[in-house]
Design a protein around this motif. Structure first.
Motif, PDB file in Angstrom:
ATOM      1  N   PRO A 269       3.637  -9.183   5.715  1.00  0.00           N
ATOM      2  CA  PRO A 269       2.641  -9.330   4.639  1.00  0.00           C
ATOM      3  C   PRO A 269       1.967  -7.999   4.321  1.00  0.00           C
ATOM      4  N   LEU A 270       2.329  -6.973   5.080  1.00  0.00           N
ATOM      5  CA  LEU A 270       1.769  -5.635   4.908  1.00  0.00           C
ATOM      6  C   LEU A 270       2.946  -4.697   4.687  1.00  0.00           C
ATOM      7  N   GLN A 271       3.139  -4.247   3.450  1.00  0.00           N
ATOM      8  CA  GLN A 271       4.296  -3.416   3.135  1.00  0.00           C
ATOM      9  C   GLN A 271       3.851  -2.101   2.517  1.00  0.00           C
ATOM     10  N   MET A 272       4.394  -1.030   3.056  1.00  0.00           N
ATOM     11  CA  MET A 272       4.036   0.304   2.591  1.00  0.00           C
ATOM     12  C   MET A 272       5.173   0.910   1.771  1.00  0.00           C
ATOM     13  N   ALA A 273       4.833   1.597   0.704  1.00  0.00           N
ATOM     14  CA  ALA A 273       5.751   2.523   0.048  1.00  0.00           C
ATOM     15  C   ALA A 273       5.429   3.879   0.654  1.00  0.00           C
ATOM     16  N   ALA A 274       6.238   4.307   1.630  1.00  0.00           N
ATOM     17  CA  ALA A 274       5.813   5.356   2.547  1.00  0.00           C
ATOM     18  C   ALA A 274       6.027   6.772   2.040  1.00  0.00           C
TER      19      ALA A 274
ATOM     20  N   PHE B 181      12.597   7.794  -0.093  1.00  0.00           N
ATOM     21  CA  PHE B 181      13.584   8.115  -1.126  1.00  0.00           C
ATOM     22  C   PHE B 181      14.209   9.498  -0.929  1.00  0.00           C
ATOM     23  N   ASP B 182      13.434  10.471  -0.465  1.00  0.00           N
ATOM     24  CA  ASP B 182      13.976  11.793  -0.168  1.00  0.00           C
ATOM     25  C   ASP B 182      14.246  11.840   1.327  1.00  0.00           C
ATOM     26  N   MET B 183      15.528  11.793   1.701  1.00  0.00           N
ATOM     27  CA  MET B 183      15.885  11.633   3.106  1.00  0.00           C
ATOM     28  C   MET B 183      15.762  12.921   3.927  1.00  0.00           C
ATOM     29  N   ASP B 184      15.600  14.049   3.271  1.00  0.00           N
ATOM     30  CA  ASP B 184      15.476  15.315   3.991  1.00  0.00           C
ATOM     31  C   ASP B 184      14.002  15.667   4.161  1.00  0.00           C
ATOM     32  N   CYS B 185      13.558  15.745   5.414  1.00  0.00           N
ATOM     33  CA  CYS B 185      12.148  15.979   5.719  1.00  0.00           C
ATOM     34  C   CYS B 185      11.849  17.477   5.798  1.00  0.00           C
ATOM     35  N   ALA B 186      10.580  17.811   5.619  1.00  0.00           N
ATOM     36  CA  ALA B 186      10.150  19.204   5.661  1.00  0.00           C
ATOM     37  C   ALA B 186      10.391  19.836   7.020  1.00  0.00           C
ATOM     38  N   ASN B 187      10.427  19.018   8.073  1.00  0.00           N
ATOM     39  CA  ASN B 187      10.642  19.556   9.417  1.00  0.00           C
ATOM     40  C   ASN B 187      12.117  19.695   9.770  1.00  0.00           C
TER      41      ASN B 187
ATOM     42  N   GLU C  77       5.522  12.018  -5.659  1.00  0.00           N
ATOM     43  CA  GLU C  77       6.452  12.830  -6.450  1.00  0.00           C
ATOM     44  C   GLU C  77       7.910  12.452  -6.197  1.00  0.00           C
ATOM     45  N   ASN C  78       8.210  11.936  -5.007  1.00  0.00           N
ATOM     46  CA  ASN C  78       9.580  11.503  -4.742  1.00  0.00           C
ATOM     47  C   ASN C  78       9.908  10.195  -5.455  1.00  0.00           C
ATOM     48  N   TYR C  79       8.920   9.334  -5.616  1.00  0.00           N
ATOM     49  CA  TYR C  79       9.134   8.116  -6.406  1.00  0.00           C
ATOM     50  C   TYR C  79       9.264   8.443  -7.892  1.00  0.00           C
ATOM     51  N   GLU C  80       8.505   9.413  -8.331  1.00  0.00           N
ATOM     52  CA  GLU C  80       8.536   9.762  -9.760  1.00  0.00           C
ATOM     53  C   GLU C  80       9.896  10.301 -10.197  1.00  0.00           C
ATOM     54  N   LYS C  81      10.694  10.787  -9.253  1.00  0.00           N
ATOM     55  CA  LYS C  81      12.053  11.244  -9.557  1.00  0.00           C
ATOM     56  C   LYS C  81      13.035  10.075  -9.708  1.00  0.00           C
ATOM     57  N   HIS C  82      12.657   8.913  -9.196  1.00  0.00           N
ATOM     58  CA  HIS C  82      13.564   7.760  -9.203  1.00  0.00           C
ATOM     59  C   HIS C  82      12.787   6.503  -9.614  1.00  0.00           C
ATOM     60  N   MET C  83      12.121   6.580 -10.735  1.00  0.00           N
ATOM     61  CA  MET C  83      11.272   5.465 -11.148  1.00  0.00           C
ATOM     62  C   MET C  83      12.072   4.186 -11.406  1.00  0.00           C
ATOM     63  N   ASP C  84      13.355   4.306 -11.762  1.00  0.00           N
ATOM     64  CA  ASP C  84      14.151   3.096 -11.985  1.00  0.00           C
ATOM     65  C   ASP C  84      14.362   2.333 -10.681  1.00  0.00           C
TER      66      ASP C  84
ATOM     67  N   TYR D 267       0.807  -1.211   0.000  1.00  0.00           N
ATOM     68  CA  TYR D 267       0.000   0.000   0.000  1.00  0.00           C
ATOM     69  C   TYR D 267       0.845   1.268   0.000  1.00  0.00           C
ATOM     70  N   VAL D 268       0.193   2.375  -0.349  1.00  0.00           N
ATOM     71  CA  VAL D 268       0.737   3.720  -0.197  1.00  0.00           C
ATOM     72  C   VAL D 268      -0.206   4.461   0.743  1.00  0.00           C
ATOM     73  N   GLY D 269       0.120   5.726   1.065  1.00  0.00           N
ATOM     74  CA  GLY D 269      -0.812   6.363   1.975  1.00  0.00           C
ATOM     75  C   GLY D 269      -0.548   7.811   2.280  1.00  0.00           C
ATOM     76  N   VAL D 270      -1.599   8.450   2.756  1.00  0.00           N
ATOM     77  CA  VAL D 270      -1.542   9.816   3.261  1.00  0.00           C
ATOM     78  C   VAL D 270      -1.093   9.698   4.715  1.00  0.00           C
ATOM     79  N   TRP D 271       0.204   9.763   4.904  1.00  0.00           N
ATOM     80  CA  TRP D 271       0.801   9.528   6.226  1.00  0.00           C
ATOM     81  C   TRP D 271       2.131  10.247   6.388  1.00  0.00           C
ATOM     82  N   TRP D 272       3.070   9.990   5.483  1.00  0.00           N
ATOM     83  CA  TRP D 272       4.414  10.532   5.634  1.00  0.00           C
ATOM     84  C   TRP D 272       4.415  12.054   5.586  1.00  0.00           C
ATOM     85  N   GLU D 273       3.473  12.651   4.863  1.00  0.00           N
ATOM     86  CA  GLU D 273       3.480  14.108   4.780  1.00  0.00           C
ATOM     87  C   GLU D 273       3.131  14.751   6.115  1.00  0.00           C
ATOM     88  N   MET D 274       2.318  14.082   6.932  1.00  0.00           N
ATOM     89  CA  MET D 274       2.073  14.609   8.271  1.00  0.00           C
ATOM     90  C   MET D 274       3.252  14.300   9.207  1.00  0.00           C
ATOM     91  N   ILE D 275       3.788  13.105   9.095  1.00  0.00           N
ATOM     92  CA  ILE D 275       4.913  12.699   9.929  1.00  0.00           C
ATOM     93  C   ILE D 275       6.120  13.611   9.688  1.00  0.00           C
TER      94      ILE D 275
END
Length: 700
Positions: free
Chosen positions: A570-575, A543-549, A579-586, A306-314
């Protein structure tokens, strides 16, 4: 399912006598001895002839001295001893392997306390990779109801072993691990305690399980528990003069440790023992000590990527709360009628649709949405009984339309139930909340227990809360809902019995990379410790190690990719953000390709907190995936592909740290290569500190 059961009471082969008994593992390498030291029950354990657990006492200290003023610590005689052997192969609903062998020798010692007519039995199950022991109280004699003041199970170590530990705490496991000698726990413990919204450290030498140990002669010992049901969670308190651990249970609001009624069985106290670190990781001891699956129809239970609306708040980019208008809010929702949106609420219709589109485009099963429901404006730290109703969405979250949109794209939404640790409130709403999920097509929930427990004075790991967590799982099963519980008690293998428990947090997860960072090596110790009892929703894939905070994630991109293999779940997130994945699609291709359910798993190399390399074969496929993570030191791995089918050719895509990669200054430097490989191929792969590698091996 193949089963062999042979009952062999009082077998001479096990050397049973009137007050002592020996029982060995099926391969003969582990031996348990039970004896009465005078009238005190004790046990010891050897491995390959070497003492691993010195004579250690067993029993209970009861509230107010127990019946007739006596604790269940001494004055025992053996009234019977029974032995048996058991061998079965069972199939998990999901897991690291398609099938699991459950093969052990069993010894039940029946004890009577002479002066009180109280009966206490001790059962040992000895496997090739370790030992389980538990207490069993029959409905017999004068002991019917009793209150535990403390369980007194000892684990007497043979020396000042190396230990990887976190502080003993009744309310959280969200700590970084510390490596010291046993004698170093006391001087290091207070420095190892980091702040948390709910924590209760209980001792200068108390640690939590699963505890990983290593002797000077290379024996790995792992102490934990299995099948934690209707009982407080166990910690370990060290006497650093004798190097003896004693069980230390989590108390309730009155300071008592457990309220018991016969007949009952305690959880298992577990000891994984091996001279090979890889065998700690591959052990099924804890799963095997749990009861078989109790859910008759498991067809609705499935692994989830899964993906999710989570990391942007974290990470500080967005917020859970809808408005800043009010210093406090009420649960009736009237505060939101005329509230001005803050503009930072992440769980809004447009943003959720963006995640749904991304999930659908890249083959993900689901989208988690946190902050969809009213109440987040003043949810934490106030000990409010009513914070959330788990039913009412914010004005900018159209639950019906978003579900219809997700389903039209072949994607499901994952509900989020943050309880704010108000367990009383959650239980009041639980059935209505699960029914709402069922009505809208949700089949998985992420629950959270942040903050101090309500009822006030209870701890996260007390008997009352242990019962709540299991109630939530079993009630969810009635609605065909899978549960991923955060801040709940650390797992003890109950996912075998209730496989809709598809994930837990219960440790320091990826979110702490946004709360100031976590040192490299953390993900190379968690499989030895936290994951011993069950999978973790670690939420990898940053993928982007520098957070907004302003915080920085101490990892490389390839180190993040490796976690999808080394941190089994059995539950794996792409966290990360789309847009950060789209920069490194390979590099993102590996996350898209990697499986979440497996037919076979092999640990190729391992050393706690230093490195782990694992290879797994995807369920129902000939494709393999390999991952390797490192700690504070760079590491070279020699990966022999002899686990591949002989005579077949495969295409290997190798993702590894670039030579100039650095988890602090250059974390996004990676190299991707492709080559044809066979079972005779050998790969030499270099990983930087805090980095790793990942390989997809697809059959041609």
């Amino acid at each position: 399912m193949k089963k062999i059961f042979l009952l062999a009471s009082l077998l001479m082969a096990f050397g049973i006598s009137a007050d002592a008994g020996d029982i060995t593992s099926p391969n003969g390498q582990i031996k348990v001895n039970f004896t009465l030291d005078g009238t005190v029950p004790t046990y010891s354990v050897t491995y390959q002839g070497k003492t691993i657990i010195k004579p250690s006492r067993l029993g209970y200290q009861l509230a107010k001295g127990g019946k007739d003023g006596k604790d269940l610590l001494a004055d025992f005689s053996v009234i019977d001893e029974k032995t048996s052997t058991f061998d079965e192969t069972w199939t998990p609903v999901w897991g690291e392997n398609k099938s699991i062998r459950n093969h052990y020798n069993d010894m039940l010692v029946e004890l009577k306390q002479n002066s009180t007519d109280s009966y206490m039995n001790v059962r040992f199950r000895v496997y090739d990779d370790g030992v389980g022991l538990r207490y069993e109280f029959p409905q017999k004699g004068s002991l019917n109801y009793f209150t535990i003041n403390e369980e007194r199970t000892e684990f007497a170590m043979t020396g000042d072993h190396t230990a990887w530990w976190i502080p003993g705490d009744y309310d959280t496991q969200e700590y970084e691990y510390t490596k010291t000698r046993l004698s170093g726990i006391r001087p290091a413990l207070h420095a190892a305690v980091s702040s948390n919204l709910s924590q209760t450290v209980f001792s200068d030498t108390g640690v939590q399980t699963s505890l990983q140990l290593k002797t000077d002669d290379g024996i790995y010992i792992n102490l934990h528990e299995a099948a934690l049901v209707d009982y407080p969670a166990m910690h370990l308190n060290l006497d650093d003069k004798t190097m003896t651990f004693t069980s230390w249970l989590t108390p309730d609001a009155q300071g008592m440790k457990g309220y018991m009624q016969t007949p009952f069985k305690s959880p298992w106290r577990t000891m994984v023992i091996t001279d090979d670190a890889r065998k700690v990781l591959s052990s099924n001891l804890i799963l095997n000590l749990n009861e078989p699956c109790k859910i008759k129809d498991t067809s609705w239970i499935h692994p989830v990527k899964y993906v999710g609306v989570w990391w942007e708040m974290i990470s500080g980019k967005g917020e859970w709360a809808y408005t800043h208008n009010y210093p406090t809010v009420k649960l009736d929702g009237t505060d939101y009628v005329h509230a001005k949106p803050s503009g930072k609420h992440s769980a809004n219709n447009a943003n959720v649709r963006r995640y749904i589109d991304f999930a659908a485009a890249h083959g993900f099963d689901a989208v988690l949405v946190e902050g969809w429901n009213i109440g987040w404006e003043d949810w934490s730290g106030y000990m409010k009984e009513k914070v959330f109703d788990f039913l009412t969405p914010y004005p900018d979250f159209d639950i019906k339309a978003l579900n219809e949109y997700a389903h039209s794209k072949g994607v499901k939404l994952i509900m989020h139930h943050e309880t704010s640790s108000s367990v009383m409130n959650y239980e009041k709403y639980m059935d209505r909340a699960y029914q709402l999920m069922k009505d809208y097509g949700y089949d998985a929930v992420k629950s959270g227990y942040v903050g101090n427990i309500i009822p006030r004075g209870e701890h996260h790991y007390s008997q009352l809360e242990i019962n709540h967590y299991l109630h939530a799982v079993t009630r969810a099963a009635d609605y065909h809902i899978m549960v991923n519980a955060h801040e709940a008690v650390r797992p003890t293998g109950l996912c075998r019995t209730y496989p809709n428990l598809i994930g837990n947090e219960s440790a320091r997860g990826t979110e702490y990379q946004a709360f100031g960072g976590t040192k490299p090596g953390h993900t190379a110790i968690l499989p030895f410790t936290r994951l011993q009892g069950g999978p973790m929703d670690y939420t990898p894939g940053i993928f982007d190690m520098d957070c907004a905070n302003g915080s920085h994630c101490n990892s490389t991109i390839c180190g993040q990719l490796a976690l999808y293999v080394t941190m089994y779940s059995p539950l794996q997130m792409a966290a990360d953000f789309p847009e950060n994945y789209e920069k490194h699609m390979d590099a993102f291709q590996f996350i898209k390709d990697v499986a979440v359910d497996w037919d076979k798993s092999i640990y190729l190399e391992a050393e706690p907190m230093e490195y782990i390399t694992a290879a797994r074969k995807a369920k129902g496929s000939d494709n393999w995936f390999v991952g390797g993570v490192t700690g504070m030191k760079a590491h070279q791995s020699t990966v022999k592909l002899d686990f591949l089918d002989k005579g077949k050719k495969y295409v290997a895509t190798i993702y590894q740290d670039a030579k100039n990669a650095n988890y602090k200054t250059n974390p996004q430097a990676y190299v991707i290569t492709k080559k044809t490989v066979t079972s005779k191929s050998v790969l030499k792969l270099n990983s930087v500190a805090g980095g790793g590698f990942a390989i997809s091996i697809l059959a041609q």
